[in-house]
Design an enzyme around this catalytic site. Structure first.
Site, PDB file in Angstrom:
ATOM      1  N   VAL A 111      35.780  46.702  25.848  1.00  0.00           N
ATOM      2  CA  VAL A 111      34.828  47.312  24.921  1.00  0.00           C
ATOM      3  C   VAL A 111      35.048  46.786  23.502  1.00  0.00           C
ATOM      4  O   VAL A 111      34.410  47.233  22.555  1.00  0.00           O
ATOM      5  CB  VAL A 111      34.947  48.866  24.928  1.00  0.00           C
ATOM      6  CG1 VAL A 111      34.627  49.429  26.306  1.00  0.00           C
ATOM      7  CG2 VAL A 111      36.334  49.327  24.469  1.00  0.00           C
ATOM      8  N   HIS A 127      31.622  48.529  30.528  1.00  0.00           N
ATOM      9  CA  HIS A 127      32.136  49.817  30.035  1.00  0.00           C
ATOM     10  C   HIS A 127      31.693  50.127  28.606  1.00  0.00           C
ATOM     11  O   HIS A 127      32.276  50.992  27.960  1.00  0.00           O
ATOM     12  CB  HIS A 127      33.670  49.848  30.151  1.00  0.00           C
ATOM     13  CG  HIS A 127      34.143  49.806  31.580  1.00  0.00           C
ATOM     14  ND1 HIS A 127      35.433  49.498  31.946  1.00  0.00           N
ATOM     15  CD2 HIS A 127      33.472  50.033  32.734  1.00  0.00           C
ATOM     16  CE1 HIS A 127      35.532  49.543  33.272  1.00  0.00           C
ATOM     17  NE2 HIS A 127      34.360  49.857  33.769  1.00  0.00           N
ATOM     18  N   THR A 197      42.594  41.492  34.758  1.00  0.00           N
ATOM     19  CA  THR A 197      42.263  42.870  35.111  1.00  0.00           C
ATOM     20  C   THR A 197      43.169  43.337  36.241  1.00  0.00           C
ATOM     21  O   THR A 197      43.491  42.563  37.143  1.00  0.00           O
ATOM     22  CB  THR A 197      40.776  43.046  35.523  1.00  0.00           C
ATOM     23  OG1 THR A 197      40.580  44.408  35.955  1.00  0.00           O
ATOM     24  CG2 THR A 197      40.331  42.087  36.607  1.00  0.00           C
TER      25      THR A 197
HETATM   26  P1  OAD Z   1      44.479  47.166  32.767  1.00  0.00           P
HETATM   27  O1  OAD Z   1      45.298  47.566  31.598  1.00  0.00           O
HETATM   28  O2  OAD Z   1      44.392  48.097  33.914  1.00  0.00           O
HETATM   29  O3  OAD Z   1      45.011  45.790  33.341  1.00  0.00           O
HETATM   30  C1  OAD Z   1      45.281  44.700  32.525  1.00  0.00           C
HETATM   31  C2  OAD Z   1      45.659  43.546  33.424  1.00  0.00           C
HETATM   32  O4  OAD Z   1      45.849  42.407  32.617  1.00  0.00           O
HETATM   33  C3  OAD Z   1      46.962  43.758  34.214  1.00  0.00           C
HETATM   34  O5  OAD Z   1      46.737  43.402  35.574  1.00  0.00           O
HETATM   35  C4  OAD Z   1      47.938  42.802  33.549  1.00  0.00           C
HETATM   36  O6  OAD Z   1      48.886  42.264  34.470  1.00  0.00           O
HETATM   37  C5  OAD Z   1      47.009  41.732  33.042  1.00  0.00           C
HETATM   38  N1  OAD Z   1      47.478  40.981  31.855  1.00  0.00           N
HETATM   39  C6  OAD Z   1      48.158  41.448  30.776  1.00  0.00           C
HETATM   40  N2  OAD Z   1      48.339  40.485  29.881  1.00  0.00           N
HETATM   41  C7  OAD Z   1      47.771  39.364  30.388  1.00  0.00           C
HETATM   42  C8  OAD Z   1      47.608  38.032  29.916  1.00  0.00           C
HETATM   43  N3  OAD Z   1      48.094  37.647  28.745  1.00  0.00           N
HETATM   44  N4  OAD Z   1      46.945  37.152  30.708  1.00  0.00           N
HETATM   45  C9  OAD Z   1      46.462  37.547  31.919  1.00  0.00           C
HETATM   46  N5  OAD Z   1      46.573  38.778  32.397  1.00  0.00           N
HETATM   47  C10 OAD Z   1      47.208  39.682  31.656  1.00  0.00           C
HETATM   48  O7  OAD Z   1      43.043  46.780  32.200  1.00  0.00           O
HETATM   49  P2  OAD Z   1      41.650  46.651  32.969  1.00  0.00           P
HETATM   50  O8  OAD Z   1      41.830  46.070  34.316  1.00  0.00           O
HETATM   51  O9  OAD Z   1      40.718  46.009  32.037  1.00  0.00           O
HETATM   52  O10 OAD Z   1      38.136  51.647  31.483  1.00  0.00           O
HETATM   53  O11 OAD Z   1      41.281  48.181  33.133  1.00  0.00           O
HETATM   54  C11 OAD Z   1      40.040  48.520  33.645  1.00  0.00           C
HETATM   55  C12 OAD Z   1      39.505  49.730  32.955  1.00  0.00           C
HETATM   56  O12 OAD Z   1      40.480  50.791  33.003  1.00  0.00           O
HETATM   57  C13 OAD Z   1      39.238  49.552  31.465  1.00  0.00           C
HETATM   58  O13 OAD Z   1      38.007  48.960  31.197  1.00  0.00           O
HETATM   59  C14 OAD Z   1      39.284  50.964  30.975  1.00  0.00           C
HETATM   60  C15 OAD Z   1      40.548  51.402  31.683  1.00  0.00           C
HETATM   61  O14 OAD Z   1      40.751  52.747  31.811  1.00  0.00           O
HETATM   62  C16 OAD Z   1      37.411  52.455  30.706  1.00  0.00           C
HETATM   63  O15 OAD Z   1      37.711  52.630  29.547  1.00  0.00           O
HETATM   64  C17 OAD Z   1      36.257  53.070  31.393  1.00  0.00           C
END
Ligand code: OAD
Length: 254
Positions: A111, A127, A197
């Site tokens: 977002v 989102h 993600t």
């Molecule tokens: P998460 O915080 O769940 O996951 C982040 C992912 O990024 C993890 O799998 C990490 O291993 C990976 N990661 C971290 N640093 C990285 C890097 N430098 N390069 C590659 N990967 C990396 O975030 P989202 O999957 O985006 O929803 O979470 C999904 C949704 O859950 C969000 O949009 C939000 C949250 O609650 C809402 O707000 C509705």
């Protein structure tokens, strides 16, 4: 002494450049990991927001109804934090892809607006966007980049109704039109990149599975395994800001 460029080199799967070079329709799905290296906190993992804050108190419609000021204080803090962040090389590569492929769509769960700042236009913000506010009375949406907000909680200039962040909270459905567009794109893409993600939040987490069912090649980029890793064609372990530029180099080389 440690050689950083060597330690950063990521072994890419063979012929990955070829897969990219022949792809016609490409979808990129991103999550918080893409913005992590810009300084935006992720949600899960060691320093994730959900380790320190309770979802039920800050990111649900019930929380907002109970205590709009508390919810807004949290969002105002996050807006301030994001305002200081800039797109990183991962955002920039994804923006470049939009120009390169015949058909391209970026589907982001983020977002923060950093993909747009990097130059992406063919994109769906599943989102919502933290820089847009929505009137809870009239439904009007307004762009707002004021940091910090001068009035908490903010109110609609037209009707005085309470404004809320135009983001999706837990328990809320996604915009059906946005979701339908995302679904159509993944059904017909031939290559999908899933970047940064945790792939645990639906319906975003299902999009790569739909693409796979329609015979797309799926490449995941993440610093650690996710529930998706064993289902994808290639799971590349590494930071998005390192792996994505390497992928582009492979595309140019092969
Ligand atoms: P998460 O915080 O769940 O996951 C982040 C992912 O990024 C993890 O799998 C990490 O291993 C990976 N990661 C971290 N640093 C990285 C890097 N430098 N390069 C590659 N990967 C990396 O975030 P989202 O999957 O985006 O929803 O979470 C999904 C949704 O859950 C969000 O949009 C939000 C949250 O609650 C809402 O707000 C509705």
């Amino acid at each position: 002494m440690k050689n950083n460029s060597q330690s950063d080199a990521i072994p890419l799967p063979p012929h990955i450049g070829d897969a990219l070079a022949t792809a016609r329709s490409v979808v990129v799905l991103t999550g918080a990991g893409v913005s992590a290296e810009s300084g935006v906190p992720t949600f899960r993992g060691k320093d994730g927001l959900w380790r320190h804050y309770r979802v039920e108190e800050l990111a649900t419609p019930q929380a907002f109804a109970r205590n709009p000021l508390l919810v807004w204080e949290w969002y105002d803090w996050r807006r301030g934090l994001i305002a200081d962040c800039k797109p990183n090389p991962a955002h920039k590569v994804i923006a470049g892809m939009e120009q390169h492929f015949e058909e391209f769509l970026l589907i982001t769960q983020n977002v923060d607006g950093l993909h747009r700042q990097a130059g992406n236009r063919q994109m769906l913000e599943l989102h919502g966007n933290i820089w847009r506010l929505r009137c809870t009375r009239e439904g009007t949406k307004i762009e707002n980049i004021e940091v910090p907000l001068s009035r908490l909680p903010p109110r609609c200039d037209r009707c005085g109704g309470l404004l809320r962040p135009d983001v999706i909270w837990f328990g809320e459905p996604l915009d059906p039109e946005t979701l339908a567009k995302a679904w159509r794109a993944v059904e017909k893409c031939d290559l999908m990149l899933v970047v940064g993600t945790s792939a645990v939040v639906e319906p975003a987490a299902s999009l790569p599975i739909i693409a796979k069912q329609h015979n797309a090649m799926i490449i995941e980029i993440n610093i650690e395994p996710t529930p998706l890793s064993r289902l994808v064609d290639h799971s590349i372990t590494g930071r998005a800001s390192v792996v994505l530029p390497e992928l582009v180099k492979a595309l140019v080389k092969e």
